[in-house]
Structure formats: structure tokens, C-alpha cells
Design a protein around this motif. Structure first.
Motif, PDB file in Angstrom:
ATOM      1  N   THR A 102       0.840  -1.194   0.000  1.00  0.00           N
ATOM      2  CA  THR A 102       0.000   0.000   0.000  1.00  0.00           C
ATOM      3  C   THR A 102       0.878   1.248   0.000  1.00  0.00           C
ATOM      4  O   THR A 102       2.105   1.177   0.158  1.00  0.00           O
ATOM      5  CB  THR A 102      -0.910   0.026   1.239  1.00  0.00           C
ATOM      6  OG1 THR A 102      -0.085   0.107   2.413  1.00  0.00           O
ATOM      7  CG2 THR A 102      -1.756  -1.240   1.319  1.00  0.00           C
ATOM      8  N   ALA A 103       0.234   2.395  -0.145  1.00  0.00           N
ATOM      9  CA  ALA A 103       0.984   3.659  -0.138  1.00  0.00           C
ATOM     10  C   ALA A 103       1.680   3.868   1.206  1.00  0.00           C
ATOM     11  O   ALA A 103       2.819   4.354   1.267  1.00  0.00           O
ATOM     12  CB  ALA A 103       0.042   4.819  -0.444  1.00  0.00           C
ATOM     13  N   ASP A 104       1.013   3.509   2.292  1.00  0.00           N
ATOM     14  CA  ASP A 104       1.616   3.679   3.620  1.00  0.00           C
ATOM     15  C   ASP A 104       2.827   2.767   3.791  1.00  0.00           C
ATOM     16  O   ASP A 104       3.855   3.177   4.346  1.00  0.00           O
ATOM     17  CB  ASP A 104       0.579   3.369   4.709  1.00  0.00           C
ATOM     18  CG  ASP A 104      -0.508   4.422   4.788  1.00  0.00           C
ATOM     19  OD1 ASP A 104      -0.264   5.542   4.308  1.00  0.00           O
ATOM     20  OD2 ASP A 104      -1.591   4.113   5.311  1.00  0.00           O
ATOM     21  N   ILE A 105       2.703   1.508   3.316  1.00  0.00           N
ATOM     22  CA  ILE A 105       3.835   0.581   3.418  1.00  0.00           C
ATOM     23  C   ILE A 105       4.994   1.076   2.569  1.00  0.00           C
ATOM     24  O   ILE A 105       6.152   1.032   2.998  1.00  0.00           O
ATOM     25  CB  ILE A 105       3.402  -0.832   2.986  1.00  0.00           C
ATOM     26  CG1 ILE A 105       2.385  -1.409   3.978  1.00  0.00           C
ATOM     27  CG2 ILE A 105       4.614  -1.759   2.870  1.00  0.00           C
ATOM     28  CD1 ILE A 105       1.792  -2.733   3.541  1.00  0.00           C
ATOM     29  N   ALA A 106       4.691   1.551   1.368  1.00  0.00           N
ATOM     30  CA  ALA A 106       5.748   2.060   0.491  1.00  0.00           C
ATOM     31  C   ALA A 106       6.509   3.203   1.154  1.00  0.00           C
ATOM     32  O   ALA A 106       7.743   3.266   1.100  1.00  0.00           O
ATOM     33  CB  ALA A 106       5.139   2.505  -0.839  1.00  0.00           C
ATOM     34  N   GLU A 107       5.776   4.097   1.795  1.00  0.00           N
ATOM     35  CA  GLU A 107       6.428   5.233   2.454  1.00  0.00           C
ATOM     36  C   GLU A 107       7.293   4.767   3.629  1.00  0.00           C
ATOM     37  O   GLU A 107       8.393   5.272   3.848  1.00  0.00           O
ATOM     38  CB  GLU A 107       5.362   6.213   2.951  1.00  0.00           C
ATOM     39  CG  GLU A 107       5.932   7.468   3.592  1.00  0.00           C
ATOM     40  CD  GLU A 107       4.853   8.432   4.032  1.00  0.00           C
ATOM     41  OE1 GLU A 107       5.206   9.484   4.622  1.00  0.00           O
ATOM     42  OE2 GLU A 107       3.662   8.136   3.792  1.00  0.00           O
ATOM     43  N   LEU A 129      10.045   3.407  -0.421  1.00  0.00           N
ATOM     44  CA  LEU A 129       9.761   3.272  -1.853  1.00  0.00           C
ATOM     45  C   LEU A 129       9.069   4.532  -2.360  1.00  0.00           C
ATOM     46  O   LEU A 129       8.261   5.151  -1.651  1.00  0.00           O
ATOM     47  CB  LEU A 129       8.872   2.056  -2.122  1.00  0.00           C
ATOM     48  CG  LEU A 129       9.500   0.675  -1.903  1.00  0.00           C
ATOM     49  CD1 LEU A 129       8.434  -0.413  -2.043  1.00  0.00           C
ATOM     50  CD2 LEU A 129      10.627   0.432  -2.891  1.00  0.00           C
ATOM     51  N   GLU A 130       9.371   4.909  -3.603  1.00  0.00           N
ATOM     52  CA  GLU A 130       8.772   6.103  -4.183  1.00  0.00           C
ATOM     53  C   GLU A 130       7.296   5.886  -4.519  1.00  0.00           C
ATOM     54  O   GLU A 130       6.518   6.845  -4.557  1.00  0.00           O
ATOM     55  CB  GLU A 130       9.529   6.513  -5.447  1.00  0.00           C
ATOM     56  CG  GLU A 130      10.971   6.944  -5.177  1.00  0.00           C
ATOM     57  CD  GLU A 130      11.676   7.361  -6.452  1.00  0.00           C
ATOM     58  OE1 GLU A 130      11.053   7.249  -7.536  1.00  0.00           O
ATOM     59  OE2 GLU A 130      12.831   7.805  -6.371  1.00  0.00           O
ATOM     60  N   ARG A 131       6.920   4.649  -4.794  1.00  0.00           N
ATOM     61  CA  ARG A 131       5.523   4.360  -5.131  1.00  0.00           C
ATOM     62  C   ARG A 131       5.171   2.960  -4.621  1.00  0.00           C
ATOM     63  O   ARG A 131       6.057   2.148  -4.381  1.00  0.00           O
ATOM     64  CB  ARG A 131       5.312   4.432  -6.653  1.00  0.00           C
ATOM     65  CG  ARG A 131       6.145   3.443  -7.451  1.00  0.00           C
ATOM     66  CD  ARG A 131       6.029   3.678  -8.941  1.00  0.00           C
ATOM     67  NE  ARG A 131       6.792   2.707  -9.709  1.00  0.00           N
ATOM     68  CZ  ARG A 131       6.319   1.547 -10.139  1.00  0.00           C
ATOM     69  NH1 ARG A 131       5.052   1.219  -9.871  1.00  0.00           N
ATOM     70  NH2 ARG A 131       7.073   0.720 -10.832  1.00  0.00           N
ATOM     71  N   PRO A 132       3.877   2.667  -4.448  1.00  0.00           N
ATOM     72  CA  PRO A 132       3.470   1.345  -3.958  1.00  0.00           C
ATOM     73  C   PRO A 132       3.623   0.275  -5.037  1.00  0.00           C
ATOM     74  O   PRO A 132       2.799   0.159  -5.949  1.00  0.00           O
ATOM     75  CB  PRO A 132       1.994   1.539  -3.568  1.00  0.00           C
ATOM     76  CG  PRO A 132       1.534   2.711  -4.370  1.00  0.00           C
ATOM     77  CD  PRO A 132       2.735   3.593  -4.557  1.00  0.00           C
ATOM     78  N   THR A 133       4.686  -0.476  -4.968  1.00  0.00           N
ATOM     79  CA  THR A 133       4.961  -1.528  -5.944  1.00  0.00           C
ATOM     80  C   THR A 133       5.669  -2.676  -5.243  1.00  0.00           C
ATOM     81  O   THR A 133       6.261  -2.503  -4.173  1.00  0.00           O
ATOM     82  CB  THR A 133       5.825  -0.997  -7.105  1.00  0.00           C
ATOM     83  OG1 THR A 133       5.937  -1.996  -8.111  1.00  0.00           O
ATOM     84  CG2 THR A 133       7.208  -0.607  -6.621  1.00  0.00           C
ATOM     85  N   GLY A 134       5.610  -3.862  -5.836  1.00  0.00           N
ATOM     86  CA  GLY A 134       6.290  -5.013  -5.260  1.00  0.00           C
ATOM     87  C   GLY A 134       5.350  -5.900  -4.467  1.00  0.00           C
ATOM     88  O   GLY A 134       4.139  -5.672  -4.396  1.00  0.00           O
TER      89      GLY A 134
END
Length: 492
Positions: free
Chosen positions: A302-307, A311-316
Motif C-alpha cells: 500500500t501507499a503507507d507501506i511504500a512510504e 519506496l517512491e511508489r506502492p509496488t512489489g
């Protein structure tokens, strides 16, 4: 503004009082025409690049050379299954039979049929099609574009990918095979052709582009990673070929998005990379496709996990759980790691990771790039099949019980993989259920884990068989289905 000109108005409303005013008008018009020429001149330059075609070759652009090359490799697939239908028990009453006559009690036969398409991928007569085209079929026949027909054996069924492999029974016959292409090299916007037998009207070719890659959430099979195309695909196209501009097979057409049942320009194809894995398994004599085992549970980023992980964006794909002794644990993965790529191929979500790992060849290792906190790590994971520990020990359960027609097996990572179960715990799992059986009628499902029978815990398939061998007026069964545990009471 030009001196003497106060504004632009329609010519009929203009009043010029003297020669000075007329001279000013000429200056203004000359200036306006100059500006107009500067605006128009680039368009004029573009118009000058148009040329008349210099010959027939420049007029008669066509896909026919590709179609002539690949069309003989696309076949129609016909499936059939004979079903015995028992008549109403009322017809077995002697009085009823004497009054009405006729053989009412004799089971009648009905033939169920299916129709689809397939692609010849080996000159010896190996054909790949969709699993749903031949699902539950016992007799399969193919028809070539040149009207020849051949009876086929079903070599391999793989419902997890919705693919199946057939082989013609005639020995020594050489058929035109299509070359498998590199679906990973496709790009959005590439031209493609879809060839199949829509609505049973005969072989048909449609043209379009690759609309999108790596489509997930399509709802077909376990490996959600599809090529999307706007080439018209309709019922009957299933199992047909998606072909690139070099005449190579890049996908097997499988589904459409439609509210009416007809094509609306959103079709989905299984990539050739997955097709290659299934075909190679069939060529090697396998009845089941073995794929690399991961041994962990993943979740979307998610966006929160990415931050939180930088990570620059929610990926992976986020590693949420690891099983001890699994290839994932041996590779050094940790909970909280985010897998970004497999052998250099980007991973956008858990579905993409599942596809990338499933298309790796067995044996050897694959390279994973993971985000661990603020830095990236490179790890090697072993490409090995899921272990069958404990041994399967499949048992067909007694017919006189509610489990009649069901097969139970000891739960292992291998069995869990086959049944698409997320977690391979311990216990006894229903691995197969016959259509129309007692087990199917009472609502048992493949993947149900049997925990207890009449208050007695069962840990192995043999223990379950022994518990059901005792006579009982009723059966109290505790079942785990997914994350839910419930108890059902069934008549004896």
C-alpha cells in the motif's frame, strides 16, 4: 495596431474618408497577410510531404502473409461427454409402468458438448488449448483448417492456468506447428492478430493492438497475469492464438470482458511464457505441472507501506509470512521485505511475483531484488518443487457415508499448492470430489480440511477412513474452510 485603423469590423460597416485612410488600410492588410502566411506556411510544408503511391506494393498492405503462415496451426477443438440421466423414481413403480407402459426406469443418455479452439505447438501433433474448453470432457477431436480431423488424447490438464495439452492419436502424422514467441518482449501498442473459431462459424482472423500487459484480477485460474488486447475475441475463440507480426504465438486467447456475451474490445490472453511451461511438462510425460515452490505468504504494498520502507511508489510484493525450511526462508528473506524483481523482471504485486516465479525453469536459482528498510538486497532462491511431506496417502472415503465420492489426502505443501491453498498446515484435506456424489450433495468442497468426526480428532487420511468405517446414526463433522472453522451434523 496600424495608425489610422481603430478597430476591425465587417468591411460593409467601414467608412474611409480620405486617401490617407485607404493607404493605412493597404498597410494593415499587408501586415495581416504577412502574419497569415507565417501561420499557414508550416501546414503547407506538411501538405507537400504527401505523395501518390508509386506502385501496387504501397497500396496493398496486408496481414495475409502472416495469416497464411499461422492459420494452418490453429484448429477447432470439439469435446464430448456421455452423461447417464436417471429417470424420476415414480417411473419405477410397477403400477405406473403397467398403466403407462414404456421403459421409464431405464437411465437415458445425454451427450454434453463443448466447442473451442487450439494451437498446434509441435509437428508430432501436440495441441494447447484452454482447460475450460475440455473440462469434464472424455472425448476430444480437432479439425484443421484443411478439413482434416483427428481424435485426441488429453495429455495434461492444468486448471491453475486454464491450459490443457492434447495429442493426436494418429502416429507418424506431421502437422504444421506454430513457433512460440517471447511474450515478455511485448509492448503496449504492438500489433497482434487473434485467430480462432468464434461462435463455431469457422476459422476467423481479427486484428488489434496490445492494450495492456500484466492484467490481474481477471478471475481466470490462479496465475493472474494476462495480455489485454482489443482484437475481437468472442465465444469459441477460447484456446485460439494471439500472434505477433512475425507469426509467433505470444498468447492463448482465454476470456473477454463483456456484458452482452459479445466482444467489446477487451480480451485477455495467457502469455506464451506460461504456455511454454505447461507444454514442456506435457512433453516430459508429466500429468501435472510442477512449479517452483516459494514457501511464504505475500501481500500487496500500500501507499503507507511504500512510504515506511522508502519506496517512491506502492509496488512489489510484501513478505507477510515465511514457512520454516522453505526456499523463501533458505534464501534469507525476512518478514517485511518487499520483492521488487525476479531475474530482472519487475514485480508490481503478489500476482506478478507468482507468475514470474511460476515461469522460471525448475532447478538452479532465481535472483530476487528486495527492499529491506532503506536499502536494496539481492538474494538467490532455489527453484524446487513443493515437498510432499507427509506422504499423500490418498484414500477414497466410504460410499455409505456423507463423504461418499470424496478422496482425502494428508496435507503437505505439494497438496496445498495443487489445491491453491494459502497455508499448508497439518491434517486431512478433501483433494477430490466426484460430480453428483454424496459428498458433493452435502456441500463438501475440495480444499476442506477435516479436523474431527463425531468428536474424535483426525490427523491422517487413514484415521479419517477408520472413523468413517464405523456405523453411526448421524455424523458430526468439524471442517476448516479457509480461515473459518464450523461443525455440521449430517444424517447417517
Amino acid at each position: 495596431m496600424v495608425p489610422g485603423v481603430t478597430g476591425m469590423r465587417p468591411a460593409s460597416a467601414a467608412v474611409w474618408r480620405d486617401a490617407g485612410s485607404r493607404a493605412a488600410l493597404r498597410v494593415a492588410l499587408a501586415a495581416a497577410l504577412g502574419v497569415a502566411s507565417m501561420v499557414i506556411s508550416p501546414l503547407g510544408a506538411l501538405a507537400q510531404t504527401r505523395e501518390v503511391p508509386q506502385g501496387r506494393s504501397e497500396i496493398q498492405l496486408s496481414f495475409s502473409p502472416i495469416v497464411k503462415k499461422v492459420a494452418p496451426s490453429v484448429v477447432n477443438v470439439y469435446g464430448a461427454r456421455v452423461e447417464r440421466q436417471q429417470q424420476n423414481p415414480l417411473f419405477e413403480d410397477p403400477f405406473f409402468r403397467r398403466f403407462f407402459g414404456g421403459d421409464f426406469g431405464v437411465p437415458r443418455e445425454r451427450v454434453a458438448r463443448s466447442l473451442g479452439s487450439g494451437v498446434i505447438v509441435d509437428p508430432s501433433g501436440v495441441i494447447v488449448t484452454n482447460h475450460h474448453v475440455i473440462e469434464n470432457m472424455t472425448e476430444v477431436k480437432i479439425a484443421l483448417a484443411d478439413k482434416r480431423e483427428f481424435e485426441c488424447d488429453i495429455v495434461l490438464r492444468d486448471p491453475r492456468t486454464d491450459l490443457a495439452v492434447l495429442r493426436i492419436r494418429d502416429k507418424g502424422v506431421k502437422l504444421p506447428a506454430m513457433e512460440l514467441g517471447d511474450s515478455d518482449a511485448l509492448e503496449v501498442g504492438d500489433l497482434v492478430l487473434a485467430i480462432g473459431n468464434p461462435f463455431g462459424v469457422g476459422q476467423t482472423v481479427t486484428q488489434g493492438i496490445v492494450s495492456a500487459l500484466a492484467r490481474t484480477q481477471v478471475g481466470i485460474g490462479d496465475y493472474q497475469f494476462f495480455i489485454q488486447t482489443d482484437a475481437a475475441i468472442n465465444p469459441g475463440n477460447s484456446g485460439g492464438a494471439l500472434v505477433d507480426m512475425k507469426g509467433r504465438l505470444v498468447g492463448i486467447n482465454s476470456a473477454i470482458y463483456s456484458r452482452s456475451g459479445g466482444s467489446v474490445g477487451i480480451g485477455f490472453a495467457i502469455p506464451a511464457a506460461m504456455t511454454r511451461v505447461v507444454v514442456e511438462s506435457a512433453r516430459n510425460g508429466g500429468k501435472m505441472v510442477k512449479r517452483p515452490y516459494f514457501g511464504g505468504r505475500l501481500q500487496a504494498v500500500t501507499a503507507d507501506i511504500a512510504e515506511s520502507v522508502g519506496l517512491e511508489r506502492p509496488t512489489g510484493a510484501l513478505v507477510a509470512e515465511l514457512r520454516p525450511g522453505s526456499p523463501a526462508a533458505e534464501a534469507g528473506l525476512k518478514r517485511g521485505d518487499v520483492i521488487l524483481s525476479v531475474d530482472g523482471q519487475a514485480v508490481d504485486d503478489p500476482d506478478a511475483f507468482g507468475y514470474r516465479l511460476a515461469t522460471r525453469p525448475m532447478g538452479g536459482q532465481a535472483t530476487l531484488v528486495v527492499q529491506r528498510g532503506p536499502r536494496k538486497e539481492t538474494l538467490k532462491i532455489r527453484l524446487a518443487p513443493a515437498p510432499e511431506t507427509p506422504a499423500r496417502e490418498a484414500v477414497k472415503l466410504p460410499q455409505r457415508t456423507p463423504f461418499g465420492g470424496a478422496t482425502a489426502a494428508n496435507l503437505s505443501p505439494a497438496v496445498a499448492e495443487e489445491l491453491s491453498m494459502d497455508v499448508a498446515g497439518s491434517g486431512v484435506v478433501i483433494s477430490d470430489i466426484a460430480d453428483g456424489s454424496s459428498a458433493a450433495q452435502v456441500g463438501l468442497k475440495k480444499g476442506d480440511v477435516i479436523l474431527a468426526v463425531n468428536g474424535e480428532k483426525v490427523a491422517t487420511s487413514r484415521e479419517l477412513d477408520a472413523a468413517l468405517s464405523r456405523r453411526a446414526r448421524y455424523w458430526e463433522i468439524t471442517i476448516k474452510r479457509g480461515e473459518e472453522v464450523f461443525t455440521a451434523v449430517l444424517g447417517g
